[in-house]
Motif scaffolding. Sequence first.
Motif, PDB file in Angstrom:
ATOM      1  N   ASP A 245       7.378   7.831  -3.327  1.00 61.01           N
ATOM      2  CA  ASP A 245       6.141   7.173  -2.877  1.00 61.01           C
ATOM      3  C   ASP A 245       6.113   7.107  -1.356  1.00 61.01           C
TER       4      ASP A 245
ATOM      5  N   VAL B  93      -8.247   0.083  -3.270  1.00 62.44           N
ATOM      6  CA  VAL B  93      -8.170   1.539  -3.215  1.00 62.44           C
ATOM      7  C   VAL B  93      -9.059   2.050  -2.093  1.00 62.44           C
TER       8      VAL B  93
ATOM      9  N   THR C 279      -4.108   8.817  -4.112  1.00 63.48           N
ATOM     10  CA  THR C 279      -5.004   7.717  -3.750  1.00 63.48           C
ATOM     11  C   THR C 279      -4.207   6.558  -3.162  1.00 63.48           C
ATOM     12  N   LYS C 280      -4.514   6.185  -1.934  1.00 63.16           N
ATOM     13  CA  LYS C 280      -3.872   4.997  -1.358  1.00 63.16           C
ATOM     14  C   LYS C 280      -4.318   3.772  -2.148  1.00 63.16           C
ATOM     15  N   HIS C 281      -3.348   2.891  -2.436  1.00 64.75           N
ATOM     16  CA  HIS C 281      -3.668   1.665  -3.160  1.00 64.75           C
ATOM     17  C   HIS C 281      -2.603   0.603  -2.936  1.00 64.75           C
TER      18      HIS C 281
ATOM     19  N   GLU D 283       0.819  -1.203   0.000  1.00 68.27           N
ATOM     20  CA  GLU D 283       0.000   0.000   0.000  1.00 68.27           C
ATOM     21  C   GLU D 283       0.855   1.257   0.000  1.00 68.27           C
TER      22      GLU D 283
ATOM     23  N   TRP E  99       0.937   5.629  -1.868  1.00 66.31           N
ATOM     24  CA  TRP E  99       0.278   6.694  -2.605  1.00 66.31           C
ATOM     25  C   TRP E  99       1.350   7.613  -3.160  1.00 66.31           C
TER      26      TRP E  99
END
Length: 179
Positions: free
Chosen positions: A163, A100, A138-140, A73, A75
């Motif tokens: 990142d 997401v 966007t966190k992913h 994870e 972003w």
Amino acid sequence: MKRSEMNRCISRALEYYEKAHIVLTEEEKTRIEVADFDLGIVENVGLQLLVYVNTMRVCAKEMVLFPGQSCPEHWHVPTDGLPGKEETFRCRYGKVYLYVEGEGEKEKIQAKLPDTKVSVFHEIVLHPGEQYTLMPGTKHWFQGGEDGAVISEFSTRSTDETDQFTDERLVRMPQVEED
């Protein structure tokens, strides 16, 4: 990461590119990167990738995830006056479990939880030919399905070295040790 392990991951990634019918030049094959995020568990948490182009305006990559392998994870933050990376993932082979921000529960996801901290569980499953676009910030996180996955990424400028990760143990740029 030991060089021998990195080379093994690269050889395996080349097999996946072949399965996806992605033709690479000999020079491109020498530039495949293996990110183990400095955890030493690349089969569980890692990513194999090739950057075709990365200019001030555009980036194109091919990524490989082995079965059950997760890109942790993270972003994309504003860097060098840019708002952060906007990226589109397009599945070329296998299945990708993409998580997401949004509605979703940890107990209901199809992927296995990685050995890293994660906080977003809105699930998007991508099959070959399907794609999804992520906006900056966007966190992913994402994981290869039971057969692994090959993903094309089309994005604005990539600054992977900036990142941000939910799991503070992670380091994006790999350190390779000779055997």
